[in-house]
Motif scaffolding. Structure first.
Motif: not given
Length: 473
Positions: A129-132, A140-142, A145-146, A434-436
């Motif tokens: 359950p922990h966040p990335l 990698l987390t970013e 999450e996308r 970085w269009w997102w």
């Protein structure tokens, strides 16, 4: 690097930018990190735990220690009792502390934040359950999450082969951590004494300076032995034999990241802490007889670049000079160049402080659609230079959304370099990055311009304004 309890209460967090922290806490006091002072201040706490709770510890960094819990937990009556005893022991030194127990060092450190005990074999479910962000890989987390993956458990559920193919070595290492696997389990026993380096003092050393000098020379010899054997140690134990028969030792986390100079500095700081505590009395007939450096938990070396110039070893005089400059001007004062990923010439080079690992998240190999092809510019400006690209009538040349020029370029003027007639050009080439991410997105176009004075330029247009990014000759 760290924040006090009062700062945390005001909303300050670890790794937060200073300006953001100051905006949350107007009275925040920011100080430069002093690693030597941290080691000396933390050493009495480590020594107290060794003397009252468990005999051998591994110092991961000042403020964080690890040790196998199986033996001590049996002695104290269980893991919960061991954790309570550790916290109470540090409380005797008026130090707030929390203890966590798990199968791996990573999970135990995470569990220590809330003082929990993770059941044996239950790491994966506990981490799920922990966040990335707890995995410590921001890029990698970013990306995950996308893609809609926001927890450690969701990442651990991905097929291992797919993770390796998509995210590479960094991604698969984080994936193993998310599944509760650990490549280097904690073990304070030495693998072998074959690589141990020892220095005997004749006569007995009564001053710390000769010991520090011997520590640096021994560390260099140790690194040479490990390099020749193709291995790297996870930990390094420094052992000091005294003239009165006593032996003092301390274990440091190494993992191939400590240079010979860094090892000597840690030995010096621990020796000073022992001397301040009265454990190391070098006066009279007492003194230091022998210094030993013993590597532990040997694994195959995967490669590391610690030299300033190519693949050769850094010369001793260069290492000493670089360390002195960093001591006087700051850690960022001496850097080396490392190639990285990117499309523009400035993006493909990173400046890494001397002595640090290259932790750049973007690999130099592709694919990088839109990357500027060779030949590469001879000069890349630290900051773009204002430029004007005009047509035959003196009007500014513009680029449409479909990469069409408003007119043929006729003259180019670059701030500080005069102006000249345009002899030829190539482009424009679009770049959308970085269009997102609304805050980081960038849409630009690049052109190569040759002028009649023999110069060649790399131009960049953004929001209708021209800039000179690099010069070819």
């Amino acid at each position: 690097m760290a924040c006090s309890a009062a700062a945390r209460a005001a909303g300050v967090r670890w790794r937060m930018r200073v300006r953001v922290a100051q905006s949350r806490c107007a009275g925040l006091r920011v100080v430069e990190r002093d690693l030597a002072a941290e080691i000396r201040a933390f050493e009495p706490a480590v020594r107290h735990i060794e003397g009252t709770v468990m005999p051998r510890l591994e110092v991961i960094r000042p403020g964080l220690i690890a040790a196998p819990a199986r033996g001590p937990s049996r002695y104290w009556g269980g893991e919960a009792q061991l954790a309570d005893r550790l916290v109470a022991a540090l409380g005797e030194k008026d130090l707030p502390a929390r203890a966590g127990i798990a199968d791996s060092v990573f999970t135990a450190a995470l569990a220590a934040r809330t003082g929990q005990i993770v059941p044996v074999g239950g790491e994966a479910s506990w981490l799920a359950p922990h966040p990335l962000g707890v995995l410590g890989v921001p890029r990698l987390t970013e990306l995950l999450e996308r893609l809609g993956i926001r927890t450690v458990g969701a990442y651990a559920a991905l097929p291992e082969a797919s993770v390796l193919a998509r995210f590479g070595a960094e991604g698969i290492a984080a994936h193993r951590t998310a599944r509760g696997h650990h490549d280097r389990p904690l073990n304070v026993r030495a693998d072998t004494d074959a690589h141990t380096v020892a220095y005997t003092f004749e006569p007995v050393a009564h001053l710390l300076e000769p010991v520090v000098f011997a520590a640096k020379a021994s560390a260099e010899q140790l690194h040479e032995r490990l390099t020749a054997a193709g291995v790297v140690c996870a930990r390094l134990e420094a052992v000091v034999d005294l003239a009165d028969g006593r032996t003092l030792s301390r274990i440091f986390r190494h993992e191939g990241r400590l240079s010979a100079l860094a090892v000597a500095e840690r030995v010096r700081d621990v020796l000073q802490a022992w001397a301040d505590a009265g454990l190391l009395d070098t006066g009279g007939e007492q003194g230091i007889v022998r210094l030993s450096l013993r590597p532990e938990q040997l694994t195959t070396a995967t490669g590391r670049q610690s030299a300033l110039f190519g693949e050769r070893h850094t010369p001793e005089e260069v290492e000493r000079a670089a360390a002195r400059v960093q001591a006087m001007l700051g850690h960022q004062a001496v850097v080396r160049v490392e190639l990285g990923g990117g499309r523009g010439p400035a993006d493909q080079v990173r400046l890494v402080p001397f002595g640090d690992l290259d932790s750049g998240p973007r690999p130099p190999d592709g694919p990088w659609p839109g990357r500027l092809p060779a030949p590469h510019p001879a000069t890349v400006f630290p900051s773009w230079l204002p430029a004007e690209l005009t047509d035959a009538g003196g009007g500014r040349v513009t680029v449409s959304g479909r990469m069409a020029l408003s007119a043929a370029p006729a003259r180019l003027a670059v701030d500080g370099h005069g102006d000249a007639a345009v002899e030829g050009w190539a482009g424009p080439w679009p770049v959308l990055e970085w269009w997102w991410d609304h805050d980081r997105s960038r849409r630009v176009a690049r052109m190569q311009i040759a002028t009649t004075d023999g110069s060649a330029w790399l131009l960049l247009v953004e929001h209708g304004r021209w800039w000179a990014e690099a010069h070819y000759g």
